[in-house]
Design an enzyme around this catalytic site. Structure first.
Site, PDB file in Angstrom:
ATOM      1  N   ARG A  54      -8.616  -6.419 -25.703  1.00 30.75           N
ATOM      2  CA  ARG A  54      -9.601  -6.928 -24.758  1.00 30.75           C
ATOM      3  C   ARG A  54     -10.944  -6.212 -24.899  1.00 30.75           C
ATOM      4  O   ARG A  54     -11.989  -6.843 -25.066  1.00 30.75           O
ATOM      5  CB  ARG A  54      -9.040  -6.711 -23.359  1.00 30.75           C
ATOM      6  CG  ARG A  54      -9.904  -7.119 -22.220  1.00 30.75           C
ATOM      7  CD  ARG A  54      -9.197  -6.717 -20.931  1.00 30.75           C
ATOM      8  NE  ARG A  54      -7.828  -7.200 -20.984  1.00 30.75           N
ATOM      9  CZ  ARG A  54      -7.495  -8.468 -20.787  1.00 30.75           C
ATOM     10  NH1 ARG A  54      -8.420  -9.354 -20.506  1.00 30.75           N
ATOM     11  NH2 ARG A  54      -6.234  -8.847 -20.873  1.00 30.75           N
ATOM     12  N   THR A  55     -10.914  -4.898 -24.848  1.00 25.07           N
ATOM     13  CA  THR A  55     -12.153  -4.119 -24.913  1.00 25.07           C
ATOM     14  C   THR A  55     -12.808  -4.255 -26.290  1.00 25.07           C
ATOM     15  O   THR A  55     -14.012  -4.444 -26.409  1.00 25.07           O
ATOM     16  CB  THR A  55     -11.869  -2.636 -24.607  1.00 25.07           C
ATOM     17  OG1 THR A  55     -11.244  -2.550 -23.332  1.00 25.07           O
ATOM     18  CG2 THR A  55     -13.143  -1.815 -24.586  1.00 25.07           C
ATOM     19  N   HIS A 109     -13.861   5.279 -18.745  1.00 28.47           N
ATOM     20  CA  HIS A 109     -13.969   3.974 -19.402  1.00 28.47           C
ATOM     21  C   HIS A 109     -15.263   3.344 -18.863  1.00 28.47           C
ATOM     22  O   HIS A 109     -15.245   2.351 -18.147  1.00 28.47           O
ATOM     23  CB  HIS A 109     -12.739   3.125 -19.051  1.00 28.47           C
ATOM     24  CG  HIS A 109     -12.635   1.861 -19.845  1.00 28.47           C
ATOM     25  ND1 HIS A 109     -13.419   1.583 -20.927  1.00 28.47           N
ATOM     26  CD2 HIS A 109     -11.809   0.786 -19.695  1.00 28.47           C
ATOM     27  CE1 HIS A 109     -13.087   0.401 -21.412  1.00 28.47           C
ATOM     28  NE2 HIS A 109     -12.126  -0.106 -20.687  1.00 28.47           N
TER      29      HIS A 109
END
Lengths: 306, 306, 306
Positions: free
Chosen positions: B54-55, B132
Site C-alpha cells: 500500500r505505502t 510513519h
C-alpha cells in the site's frame, strides 16, 4: 462499447467486441509509432498474487509501449494479503492509484470478485486453473493474423487436454466461429473433460478424439501444442511415462501440410524440440509478440482511448 | 524552505511547513493535469526493507503521476543487506542514482541514520513501530480537506491505542493545533501508553479515556478507527477475545452526528463492516487518495520543484 | 560498430571499442541534459536470476536517465524458471518485449547462452564467479576519468585475489594497455590464481606479490581494495582470521602518495573504515556514479543510438 468494462472470462465479450480488439491490434502492428504516446499519463497496476513473469512482462511491456507506466507486485509476500486484507479492499485502494488493473491469482474467481468492487477496469491475468482470457485473445489474434480468418479451420489440440485451461478456453472461443472442427489428441489419462465435449455437442461442433498425433497431423490447419505440467500429476511415475509421448518431431512435421501452423502457449518443456523452431510453420514466438499487441489493444479499449 | 530536507518524524516540520504541503496538495487535486510533467527526469528510489504494498504503491504512483520515474526493491532479500552492507553505504550508493528516497525499514531509526549519510532527501516510509510520518500527513490532509480545519475538533481514536503508531503520531500532530480534544476508546489491555498522556497533559490538551465506543460516538467530529493487529499479541486467546470488541456497526453509526467522519489507516480486518462503506461519513477510501496527493506535494517540496 | 552486439566478457570489445564507450560516457557526464530523451520508446529488461540490488539499480537508473523504461525481475522465484523453461526460450520471449537485456545469473556461461539465442543485445550483469564486464567498464572509466589515462600506471590489488572476479577482470583488462604494472597484495590463502599470473607472464607484464599493504602503498597510483567474502571460505575460523588483515587505516593512507586513488567495487564490509571516506583520494563513491554513466554509454552503443 468496451470502455470501463472488465475482462474476466473470454465469453464476457461478444464476437463483435473481440473483432474490434483484433482490428485495433492489427492497426497497432502496422503503425506502432503512432501509438507510442497514447497512454501518456495512464498507470497500469499489475497485481500478481502468484509469479508469472511471462504474462506480467507482456502486460507491462504493452502499457509501456503505449507510453503509459506501471506499478505493482510480482509475488504474494510483497502484498498486504499477509495483513489479512480482503481482495475487495485491496482493489479499492489500488483503484485510487491506477487507471487499470491486471490481476493474477491462484484462487479461481478472485479477479471476478475484484471486478465487482473496482472503480477501474480489471483484467484477469489468470486465476488458478480457471480462466486466462488474454492468452485466448493472444491465440485468436495469432490465428486470425496468420490464417486470415477464425472460421472454417481444422484445429488440433495436443497434449494435456484435461488440465490445460488454455486449451479449454481456446476450444470454447473457436466454437463461436463458423464451421471450425477439432481433433483432440491426448493420452487416455489426459483427455478433454466431459463438460467441454458436452458443450461442443450442444453447439453441434464437429470434433474427434485420438491418441495418435502422427495420424492426425496431416489434416490440420492449426496444431495447438501444450505442455504436460508436472504439477498436475499425482505421482512422478505417471508424469515420466506420459510427458514425452507427444513430442513434435521433424518426422511428424513432415506429415503436416505446408500451411499448418504450430502454436504453443509457452513455456514448453520438451514437447517441441529446438530443431522445429526454424520451421516456418512454427509460430509460437510470433504468438508471444501477438500477445503483447493484443494486450495493448485490449487496454486501449478498456481505458476508452480507442 | 523544504528543499533538500528529509522527513523522518512528523515533528521535523513546523505547522507552517505542513501547511505549505497541504496547500500544494490541494492545488494538485484541483488542477492535476498541470502537474503531470513537473517531475520529468526525476527518479524516486523506494527502498522497502519490509514489504508494504500500500505505502510503496502510493509513493510510486505519486511520483509517476508527477511525470517522474521509480526504481527500488520491495523486500529485503533482493537487497545488498545480505552481503553485510551498512545502511550508510547503501544510501550513498542509491544517492548516486536517484533524486529522492523513500525508505521503509523494520528497525526503528534506520531512516534517521540513512538521512544522516544521504546526499538526497530521505522520506521515512515507516520504521518498525516507531514513525510513519506520511500516514500522519495523509490523516491531516484528509481532515483539513473534509472538515475545512485542523482546529476545534473532537477526535475519537478507537481500537489498539497501545501499539498503533499511527494513532500516537496523529494525537501528537493534532495537539499542535488549537483547541482539539481527544476521546481515547480502547479495551484496558490496549490503552494509550503513559508517555502519550503525559505529553497531552504537558501541553494542556483535553482528553478522556473510555471503553465504550457507543457512548462516545455521538460527540465526535472524527472517529479514527484502527486495526487490532494479530502480530502485536502475545497469545492468540487475547487476540480473539479483543479483536471484535470495537466493531463499527450500523447501529453505532446511527448514534453519530451527521458530519462525523470515519477514518482508518487501512488495511482493516473486520473492525469496519463492509455495509458501512456506502455511508457518506465513511472517508477511509478518500483518505487513500489524499495519501497519494500529499506524497506528491511532499516530494515536490523536498525536491524544490515547488 | 557496437550496434546489435552483446557484452558477455570484457575481452569481447577491442581497446578502440572500449574507448568509444568511455568517450561517450564522458560526453554524457558533461552534458547530461542532452541525453535525457535519447532512449525514448526503448525498453530494457533486467533479468536477475539472483538478487543484486546495486547492479540492477545502476542499469535501471541508467536506462531511465536516458528517457527509456524498464521491465524485469529481481529474483529467480518470480521467473518462469520454476516451470522448467530454458534460458534460450526465456530470452527469445523477452526479446519480443524488450529492446535490450541485462542478465544476472548464478551459473557461469548463462548470459553467453542467452546471447546465442537473443534477437536483441544481451549484457552480462554478472554470471557466478565468472565475469562481470560492466564492473570492469566502471573501473576503467573511473581510472581514465580521474587519472586521465589507462597506461603507465602502478596498480595495487588488495584483499581476496583468489576468488575476486572483479580483480581478475581488471588485471586482464589493464594489461591490454601500455606499461601498466601490478602489485598483488594478499594473504597466502587468497593469492591470485596461477592462470592469471601465467597470462601476465605471457604478455610480459610487470607484477609483484606481497603480503604487506603498508610497504606497498607508497608506490601506487591506484589501490583497488576488495571485500573478503564470507561465502568464499570453507570454514568460519579462516574467515575471521583473515577478514581484517588488510584494513585500510588512516595510518596506512598516510604512507600513500597524494595522487593515489582508492577504488572498491562495493559493497565493502570493514576493509575500508568510514573515516577514510572523507579523504579526497577515496574514489569508490565516484566510481558508483561512473558505473551508471558507463552503462548509459554502453546501452546507447549497443542500441545503435550513438
Amino acid at each position: 462499447m468496451l470502455k470501463g468494462r472488465h475482462l474476466i472470462d473470454i465469453m464476457d465479450f461478444s464476437i463483435e467486441e473481440l473483432d474490434e480488439i483484433f482490428k485495433l491490434a492489427n492497426e497497432i502492428i502496422s503503425k506502432e509509432k503512432d501509438f507510442s504516446k497514447v497512454c501518456d499519463g495512464k498507470l497500469l497496476a499489475t497485481l500478481f498474487y502468484e509469479p508469472s513473469t511471462r504474462t506480467r512482462l507482456s502486460f507491462e511491456s504493452a502499457m509501456i509501449r503505449l507510453g503509459g507506466k506501471v506499478v505493482g507486485f510480482s509475488e504474494p509476500n510483497s502484498s498486504s494479503v499477509s495483513k489479512g486484507e480482503s481482495i475487495a479492499d485491496t482493489i479499492r485502494v489500488i483503484g485510487c492509484y491506477a487507471d487499470i488493473i491486471a490481476m493474477r491469482h491462484p484462487k479461481e474467481g478472485a479477479p471476478k470478485i475484484a471486478s465487482m468492487y473496482s472503480t477501474v477496469p480489471v483484467i484477469n491475468a489468470g486465476d488458478g486453473g480457471h480462466q486466462h482470457p488474454t492468452q485466448t485473445l493472444t491465440d485468436l489474434l495469432t490465428i486470425k493474423s496468420i490464417k486470415g480468418t477464425l472460421s472454417n479451420l481444422k484445429i488440433g489440440c495436443c497434449g494435456d487436454l484435461k488440465f490445460g485451461r488454455t486449451v479449454h478456453s481456446l476450444i470454447n472461443a473457436m466454437s463461436r466461429y463458423e464451421n471450425n472442427s477439432f481433433t483432440l489428441i491426448s493420452p487416455e489419462e489426459l483427455k478433454v473433460p466431459d463438460y467441454v465435449k458436452k458443450e461442443l455437442n450442444k453447439k453441434g461442433v464437429n470434433y474427434s478424439e485420438t491418441k495418435n498425433l502422427e495420424d492426425a497431423i496431416g489434416s490440420l490447419d492449426i496444431l495447438y501444442m501444450t505442455r504436460v505440467q508436472k504439477e498436475r500429476f499425482f505421482n512422478e511415475e505417471d508424469y515420466i511415462r506420459l510427458k514425452d509421448i507427444y513430442i513434435l518431431s521433424k518426422d511428424k512435421m513432415s506429415k503436416a501440410g505446408k500451411d499448418m501452423i504450430v502454436l504453443h502457449p509457452l513455456p514448453r518443456v520438451n514437447e517441441i524440440p529446438y530443431e522445429i523452431d526454424s520451421d516456418p510453420r512454427a509460430c509460437y514466438f510470433k504468438q508471444v509478440k501477438y500477445g503483447m499487441y493484443v494486450r495493448m489493444a485490449l487496454m486501449l479499449k478498456l481505458l476508452g482511448i480507442r
